[in-house]
Structure formats: C-alpha cells, structure tokens
Design a protein around this motif. Structure first.
Motif, mmCIF file in Angstrom:
data_model
loop_
_atom_site.group_PDB
_atom_site.id
_atom_site.type_symbol
_atom_site.label_atom_id
_atom_site.label_comp_id
_atom_site.label_asym_id
_atom_site.label_seq_id
_atom_site.Cartn_x
_atom_site.Cartn_y
_atom_site.Cartn_z
ATOM 1 N N ILE A 3 0.843 -1.198 0.000
ATOM 2 C CA ILE A 3 0.000 0.000 0.000
ATOM 3 C C ILE A 3 0.881 1.253 0.000
ATOM 4 C CG2 ILE A 3 -1.779 1.264 1.280
ATOM 5 C CD1 ILE A 3 -2.818 -1.335 0.119
ATOM 6 N N ILE A 4 1.969 1.214 0.746
ATOM 7 C CA ILE A 4 2.915 2.335 0.767
ATOM 8 C C ILE A 4 3.530 2.514 -0.616
ATOM 9 C CG2 ILE A 4 5.131 3.125 1.703
ATOM 10 C CD1 ILE A 4 4.306 1.741 4.336
ATOM 11 N N SER A 5 3.836 1.402 -1.273
ATOM 12 C CA SER A 5 4.390 1.462 -2.623
ATOM 13 C C SER A 5 3.408 2.093 -3.600
ATOM 14 C CB SER A 5 4.764 0.054 -3.086
ATOM 15 O OG SER A 5 5.145 0.052 -4.429
ATOM 16 N N ILE A 6 2.143 1.722 -3.494
ATOM 17 C CA ILE A 6 1.125 2.310 -4.370
ATOM 18 C C ILE A 6 0.967 3.800 -4.083
ATOM 19 C CG2 ILE A 6 -1.344 2.282 -4.900
ATOM 20 C CD1 ILE A 6 -1.229 -0.766 -4.421
ATOM 21 N N GLY A 7 1.006 4.175 -2.813
ATOM 22 C CA GLY A 7 0.909 5.587 -2.445
ATOM 23 C C GLY A 7 2.089 6.394 -2.957
ATOM 24 N N LEU A 8 3.302 5.831 -2.843
ATOM 25 C CA LEU A 8 4.484 6.527 -3.354
ATOM 26 C C LEU A 8 4.422 6.689 -4.874
ATOM 27 C CD1 LEU A 8 7.349 4.944 -1.232
ATOM 28 C CD2 LEU A 8 6.633 7.323 -1.221
ATOM 29 N N ALA A 9 3.925 5.662 -5.559
ATOM 30 C CA ALA A 9 3.798 5.763 -7.021
ATOM 31 C C ALA A 9 2.761 6.808 -7.405
ATOM 32 C CB ALA A 9 3.428 4.406 -7.609
ATOM 33 N N SER A 10 1.687 6.902 -6.645
ATOM 34 C CA SER A 10 0.660 7.910 -6.938
ATOM 35 C C SER A 10 1.205 9.326 -6.747
ATOM 36 C CB SER A 10 -0.559 7.699 -6.042
ATOM 37 O OG SER A 10 -1.111 6.432 -6.250
ATOM 38 N N VAL A 11 1.940 9.524 -5.671
ATOM 39 C CA VAL A 11 2.557 10.835 -5.437
ATOM 40 C C VAL A 11 3.594 11.113 -6.524
ATOM 41 C CG1 VAL A 11 4.031 12.136 -3.846
ATOM 42 C CG2 VAL A 11 2.118 10.827 -2.968
ATOM 43 N N VAL A 15 3.705 14.400 -8.958
ATOM 44 C CA VAL A 15 4.878 15.276 -8.966
ATOM 45 C C VAL A 15 5.532 15.274 -10.342
ATOM 46 C CG1 VAL A 15 7.191 15.576 -7.987
ATOM 47 C CG2 VAL A 15 5.273 15.072 -6.494
ATOM 48 N N ALA A 16 5.617 14.097 -10.975
ATOM 49 C CA ALA A 16 6.272 14.015 -12.284
ATOM 50 C C ALA A 16 5.477 14.744 -13.354
ATOM 51 C CB ALA A 16 6.459 12.552 -12.674
ATOM 52 N N ILE A 17 4.158 14.736 -13.271
ATOM 53 C CA ILE A 17 3.350 15.467 -14.243
ATOM 54 C C ILE A 17 3.647 16.960 -14.158
ATOM 55 C CG2 ILE A 17 0.978 16.197 -14.735
ATOM 56 C CD1 ILE A 17 0.120 13.329 -14.253
ATOM 57 N N PHE A 43 10.519 9.322 -6.314
ATOM 58 C CA PHE A 43 9.335 8.681 -5.739
ATOM 59 C C PHE A 43 9.054 7.352 -6.428
ATOM 60 C CE2 PHE A 43 7.908 12.826 -3.914
ATOM 61 C CZ PHE A 43 7.682 12.373 -2.629
ATOM 62 N N PHE A 44 9.221 7.309 -7.749
ATOM 63 C CA PHE A 44 9.023 6.053 -8.475
ATOM 64 C C PHE A 44 10.053 5.005 -8.079
ATOM 65 C CE2 PHE A 44 6.628 8.465 -11.815
ATOM 66 C CZ PHE A 44 5.466 7.728 -11.695
ATOM 67 N N ILE A 45 11.295 5.429 -7.868
ATOM 68 C CA ILE A 45 12.339 4.485 -7.451
ATOM 69 C C ILE A 45 12.020 3.920 -6.074
ATOM 70 C CG2 ILE A 45 14.771 4.303 -6.800
ATOM 71 C CD1 ILE A 45 15.379 6.280 -9.075
ATOM 72 N N LEU A 46 11.613 4.772 -5.142
ATOM 73 C CA LEU A 46 11.243 4.292 -3.803
ATOM 74 C C LEU A 46 10.050 3.342 -3.863
ATOM 75 C CD1 LEU A 46 11.605 7.525 -1.655
ATOM 76 C CD2 LEU A 46 13.024 5.480 -1.567
ATOM 77 N N SER A 47 9.091 3.652 -4.711
ATOM 78 C CA SER A 47 7.927 2.795 -4.875
ATOM 79 C C SER A 47 8.326 1.429 -5.423
ATOM 80 C CB SER A 47 6.920 3.462 -5.811
ATOM 81 O OG SER A 47 5.900 2.572 -6.155
ATOM 82 N N GLY A 48 9.190 1.419 -6.417
ATOM 83 C CA GLY A 48 9.657 0.154 -6.980
ATOM 84 C C GLY A 48 10.444 -0.672 -5.985
ATOM 85 N N LEU A 49 11.247 -0.013 -5.162
ATOM 86 C CA LEU A 49 12.006 -0.742 -4.142
ATOM 87 C C LEU A 49 11.081 -1.358 -3.091
ATOM 88 C CD1 LEU A 49 15.109 1.555 -3.566
ATOM 89 C CD2 LEU A 49 15.046 -0.693 -4.634
#
Length: 126
Positions: A3-11, A15-17, A43-49
């Motif tokens: 869930i944290i990974s999904i939240g980080l990817a959403s953020v 931010v990337a947009i 944020f995407f890297i943290l989400s992937g990790l």
C-alpha cells in the motif's frame, strides 16, 4: 508495504506530471521543472524498491515452506508474484529513466538544437 508502494507511485505520478516539459506549470523556470521531475523519479524508485522488497519477501516465505514440507504437494509461483516483480521492475526502470533524463537536463546549458522554423508558415510543405 505494498500500500505504501502504491501511495508513493501515486505521489510520484502527480509530482512528475508537474515536472514534465509538455505541461505549462512553471513554464519559465526550467531548472525548477527539472528538479520537480527528478523528485518524481525518486518517488518512483522508492515505490519500486518497496514493491520489490515485499514481493521478494513473500517469495522467500513460499520457497521456505516448500522446502520444509516432505510431501509431494507442489507450490507454484503464481501470476500475482510475477506481476508484482514486473511492476516493481517497471517502476524502478521508469523512475531511473526520469531521474537520469532530468539530471542531465539540469547539467546542460540549455543549448538544445531545435528544428528550423519557417518565416512564412503555410507556404512551405513537407
């Protein structure tokens, strides 16, 4: 943790947009725009990790249970684990690509070769 990974990817998406060159947000300040894109990539890297850690941990538990059992019952690595690995790797790859591209744009002087524009539009045809 997933869930944290999904939240980080959403953020990271939000931010990337804001940091993309095709958006009009912060149009005048390219350096700040590149920094925002770099933040989105991180944020995407943290989400992937996070996704990779959770998927690997779950796979380790399955393999440990498999080797503890002496019966002929087999465990199969399911499609959801494979999808988790693929999603984590895509998130890592996309985050690295976004971070590297925005970091190299920050280091360049902004001397980008642009396509020549016509002085009389409508008369030149391709």
């Amino acid at each position: 943790m997933m869930i944290i990974s999904i939240g980080l990817a959403s953020v990271g998406v939000l931010v990337a947009i804001a940091g993309l060159k095709c958006t009009r947000y912060l149009d005048g300040d390219n350096r700040l725009k590149n920094r925002i894109a770099l933040t989105g990539g991180s944020f995407f890297i943290l989400s992937g990790l996070c996704a990779l850690v959770v998927t690997s941990w779950f796979m380790y538990d399955i393999m440990a249970d498999f080797y503890k059992m002496k019966s002929d019952e087999g465990f199969v690595i399911g499609r959801s684990l494979i999808a988790g690995f693929v999603a984590a790797l895509l998130c890592l790859f996309g985050g690295m690509l976004l971070s590297i591209c925005s970091a190299t744009c920050m280091q360049s002087n902004g001397n980008v070769i642009k396509h020549p524009t016509s002085k009389s539009p409508g008369k030149d045809y391709v």
